[in-house]
Write an enzyme that holds these catalytic residues in place. Structure first.
Site, PDB file in Angstrom:
ATOM      1  N   THR A 198       0.922  -1.151  -0.062  1.00 17.45           N
ATOM      2  CA  THR A 198      -0.050  -0.007  -0.023  1.00 17.45           C
ATOM      3  C   THR A 198       0.859   1.213  -0.037  1.00 17.45           C
ATOM      4  O   THR A 198       1.354   1.581   1.127  1.00 17.45           O
ATOM      5  CB  THR A 198      -0.944   0.098   1.213  1.00 17.45           C
ATOM      6  N   LYS A 242      -7.440   0.648  -2.386  1.00 23.05           N
ATOM      7  CA  LYS A 242      -7.092   0.360  -1.122  1.00 23.05           C
ATOM      8  C   LYS A 242      -7.065   1.506   0.032  1.00 23.05           C
ATOM      9  O   LYS A 242      -7.509   1.346   1.037  1.00 23.05           O
ATOM     10  CB  LYS A 242      -5.591  -0.328  -1.334  1.00 23.05           C
ATOM     11  N   LYS A 262       0.249   5.813   7.940  1.00 22.51           N
ATOM     12  CA  LYS A 262       0.717   5.981   6.570  1.00 22.51           C
ATOM     13  C   LYS A 262      -0.488   5.855   5.608  1.00 22.51           C
ATOM     14  O   LYS A 262      -0.496   6.921   4.686  1.00 22.51           O
ATOM     15  CB  LYS A 262       1.733   4.725   6.334  1.00 22.51           C
TER      16      LYS A 262
HETATM   17  N1  LIG Z   1      -0.331  -6.117   8.173  1.00 17.86           N
HETATM   18  C1  LIG Z   1      -1.472  -6.145   7.796  1.00 17.86           C
HETATM   19  O1  LIG Z   1      -2.542  -6.476   8.313  1.00 17.86           O
HETATM   20  C2  LIG Z   1      -1.749  -5.456   6.217  1.00 17.86           C
HETATM   21  C3  LIG Z   1      -2.822  -5.489   5.666  1.00 17.86           C
HETATM   22  C4  LIG Z   1      -3.030  -5.350   4.312  1.00 17.86           C
HETATM   23  C5  LIG Z   1      -1.863  -4.762   3.830  1.00 17.86           C
HETATM   24  N2  LIG Z   1      -0.695  -4.282   4.265  1.00 17.86           N
HETATM   25  C6  LIG Z   1       0.303  -3.745   3.538  1.00 17.86           C
HETATM   26  O2  LIG Z   1       1.337  -4.554   3.366  1.00 17.86           O
HETATM   27  C7  LIG Z   1       2.732  -3.970   3.367  1.00 17.86           C
HETATM   28  C8  LIG Z   1       3.550  -4.842   4.078  1.00 17.86           C
HETATM   29  O3  LIG Z   1       3.170  -4.750   5.662  1.00 17.86           O
HETATM   30  P1  LIG Z   1       3.497  -5.800   6.464  1.00 17.86           P
HETATM   31  O4  LIG Z   1       2.461  -5.869   7.724  1.00 17.86           O
HETATM   32  O5  LIG Z   1       4.000  -7.139   5.918  1.00 17.86           O
HETATM   33  O6  LIG Z   1       4.819  -5.029   6.885  1.00 17.86           O
HETATM   34  P2  LIG Z   1       6.185  -5.629   7.708  1.00 17.86           P
HETATM   35  O7  LIG Z   1       5.880  -6.842   8.273  1.00 17.86           O
HETATM   36  O8  LIG Z   1       6.920  -4.436   8.457  1.00 17.86           O
HETATM   37  O9  LIG Z   1       7.204  -5.894   6.380  1.00 17.86           O
HETATM   38  C9  LIG Z   1       7.599  -4.788   5.658  1.00 17.86           C
HETATM   39  C10 LIG Z   1       8.452  -5.415   4.700  1.00 17.86           C
HETATM   40  O10 LIG Z   1       9.187  -4.030   3.948  1.00 17.86           O
HETATM   41  C11 LIG Z   1      10.583  -4.439   4.085  1.00 17.86           C
HETATM   42  N3  LIG Z   1      11.204  -2.946   4.077  1.00 17.86           N
HETATM   43  C12 LIG Z   1      10.713  -1.973   4.812  1.00 17.86           C
HETATM   44  N4  LIG Z   1      11.837  -0.661   4.538  1.00 17.86           N
HETATM   45  C13 LIG Z   1      12.446  -1.094   3.586  1.00 17.86           C
HETATM   46  C14 LIG Z   1      13.271  -0.623   3.113  1.00 17.86           C
HETATM   47  N5  LIG Z   1      13.700   0.716   3.105  1.00 17.86           N
HETATM   48  N6  LIG Z   1      13.975  -1.348   1.995  1.00 17.86           N
HETATM   49  C15 LIG Z   1      13.843  -2.455   1.868  1.00 17.86           C
HETATM   50  N7  LIG Z   1      12.872  -3.139   2.154  1.00 17.86           N
HETATM   51  C16 LIG Z   1      11.933  -2.544   3.300  1.00 17.86           C
HETATM   52  C17 LIG Z   1      10.780  -5.158   5.350  1.00 17.86           C
HETATM   53  O11 LIG Z   1      12.058  -5.686   5.353  1.00 17.86           O
HETATM   54  P3  LIG Z   1      12.861  -6.075   6.739  1.00 17.86           P
HETATM   55  O12 LIG Z   1      12.232  -7.499   6.883  1.00 17.86           O
HETATM   56  O13 LIG Z   1      14.273  -5.882   6.315  1.00 17.86           O
HETATM   57  O14 LIG Z   1      12.456  -5.070   7.619  1.00 17.86           O
HETATM   58  C18 LIG Z   1       9.690  -6.214   5.375  1.00 17.86           C
HETATM   59  O15 LIG Z   1      10.233  -7.181   4.403  1.00 17.86           O
HETATM   60  C19 LIG Z   1       2.426  -2.467   3.618  1.00 17.86           C
HETATM   61  O16 LIG Z   1       2.439  -1.641   2.711  1.00 17.86           O
HETATM   62  C20 LIG Z   1       1.029  -2.556   4.655  1.00 17.86           C
HETATM   63  O17 LIG Z   1       0.179  -1.118   4.417  1.00 17.86           O
HETATM   64  C21 LIG Z   1      -0.743  -4.824   5.550  1.00 17.86           C
END
Ligand SMILES: NC(=O)c1ccc[n+]([C@@H]2O[C@H](COP(=O)([O-])OP(=O)(O)OC[C@H]3O[C@@H](n4cnc5c(N)ncnc54)[C@H](OP(=O)(O)O)[C@@H]3O)[C@@H](O)[C@H]2O)c1
Length: 293
Positions: free
Chosen positions: A96, A171, A239
């Site tokens: 997102t 979204k 965000k």
């Molecule tokens: N969690 C939910 O319920 C949910 C639901 C729907 C959609 N989303 C969306 O899905 C996306 C991911 O969310 P998540 O919950 O999976 O978050 P997360 O667990 O924090 O994962 C974030 C990912 O992004 C990577 N990342 C962050 N900063 C980076 C950078 N500067 N360079 C390279 N890689 C980077 C992280 O790598 P590292 O492992 O190295 O930190 C990790 O692989 C977001 O856009 C969120 O809005 C989340």
């Protein structure tokens, strides 16, 4: 079967990659922090040393990273995903992020002779693990049809919403309601509680009432016991609220409830609660109401 790539193996991306492996796909993955990929490597995923290496190895590469800055980082530069794309390849971003950046990226992808889809998802860790995630897709319809069977391995509801950038717009339009609903739910619980109704009773009534959206049903009980690990933390939620507010400003659409709920997320950050699930807006309001946890 197409060879797949996955970049960003965090909470959501890691579980999506797992579903793709479980469905029998050949998968190469990359995550900034390699240790988080160990379980997937043990389950048969190959490792790509850079996002570029993943895009070079795969016919269809997916990414699922935290925010726009993270997406810039994994797509740009000599080791970035864009450098590994070429004719006949497809790139699908499921993060997102800013719709403007997503659209710019689709043009850069097209300049490489490849095609891009933006395909953010609606749901949570639980929805994903249960195979019930919804996927919204923006981009060329023919490319969408090619990738659709793979989306269906991630979740059962896949909707093509229009051109590049529109799925991520949809979204953001969806997600603003998460924080708004959670704040309204918190108001109801606190009003009941300060009137003398047990918090547990108020929660039970509300999550079985007409206002109980799927999100209220699973997150409402967090006001009784917060999860040890956030499902979607305050920073992540904010965000999406900021993306919605930016879009509203651009399109001259006032988003009054989004703006108010966003201030509660700011208050949560001010109270040092930014790593908690965003259901913590309840605690912010409870403290303002003179009620303790
Ligand atoms: N969690 C939910 O319920 C949910 C639901 C729907 C959609 N989303 C969306 O899905 C996306 C991911 O969310 P998540 O919950 O999976 O978050 P997360 O667990 O924090 O994962 C974030 C990912 O992004 C990577 N990342 C962050 N900063 C980076 C950078 N500067 N360079 C390279 N890689 C980077 C992280 O790598 P590292 O492992 O190295 O930190 C990790 O692989 C977001 O856009 C969120 O809005 C989340």
């Amino acid at each position: 079967m197409a060879t797949l790539g996955f970049i960003g193996l965090g909470v959501m991306g890691g579980r999506m990659a797992r579903r793709l492996l479980d469905a029998g796909h050949t998968l190469t993955g990359y995550n900034r922090t390699r240790s988080k990929a160990q379980g997937l490597l043990d389950a048969g995923m190959s490792w790509g040393d850079t996002p570029r290496a993943v895009a070079e190895a795969a016919d269809i590469t997916f990414s699922m990273v935290a925010n726009t800055a993270a997406l810039r980082s994994v797509t740009g530069g000599p080791d970035g995903l864009l450098a590994g794309l070429g004719p006949n390849k497809i790139y699908v971003d499921m993060s997102t992020v800013s719709p403007v950046f997503s659209q710019e990226l689709s043009q850069q992808v097209a300049a490489k002779g490849a095609a891009m889809l933006d395909a953010p998802v609606s749901g949570s860790v639980i929805t994903l693990e249960e195979g019930k995630l919804s996927v919204m897709v923006g981009g060329d319809k023919a490319v969408f049809e090619k990738v659709k069977p793979i989306f269906l391995d991630i979740g059962p509801k896949v909707t093509h919403v229009g051109r590049n950038g529109l799925a991520v717009t949809m979204k953001i339009a969806t997600n603003l309601s998460l924080a708004v609903q959670m704040l309204a739910f918190s108001e109801g619980v606190l009003l009941a509680e300060k009137s003398g109704i047990q918090r547990e009773t108020a929660v039970e009534v509300l999550v079985n009432s007409v206002i109980a959206s799927p999100m209220v049903k699973y997150r409402g009980p967090f006001v009784l016991e917060m999860p040890d690990e956030a499902w979607f933390d305050v920073n992540m939620m904010q965000k999406d609220m900021n993306l919605a507010l930016e879009l509203g400003h651009e399109l001259d659409i006032p988003l009054p409830t989004t703006a108010v709920a966003n201030e509660f997320l700011t208050a949560a950050r001010g109270m040092g609660l930014d790593k908690q699930d965003f259901a913590v807006v309840f605690e912010v309001l409870a403290q303002m109401s003179g009620l303790k946890k």
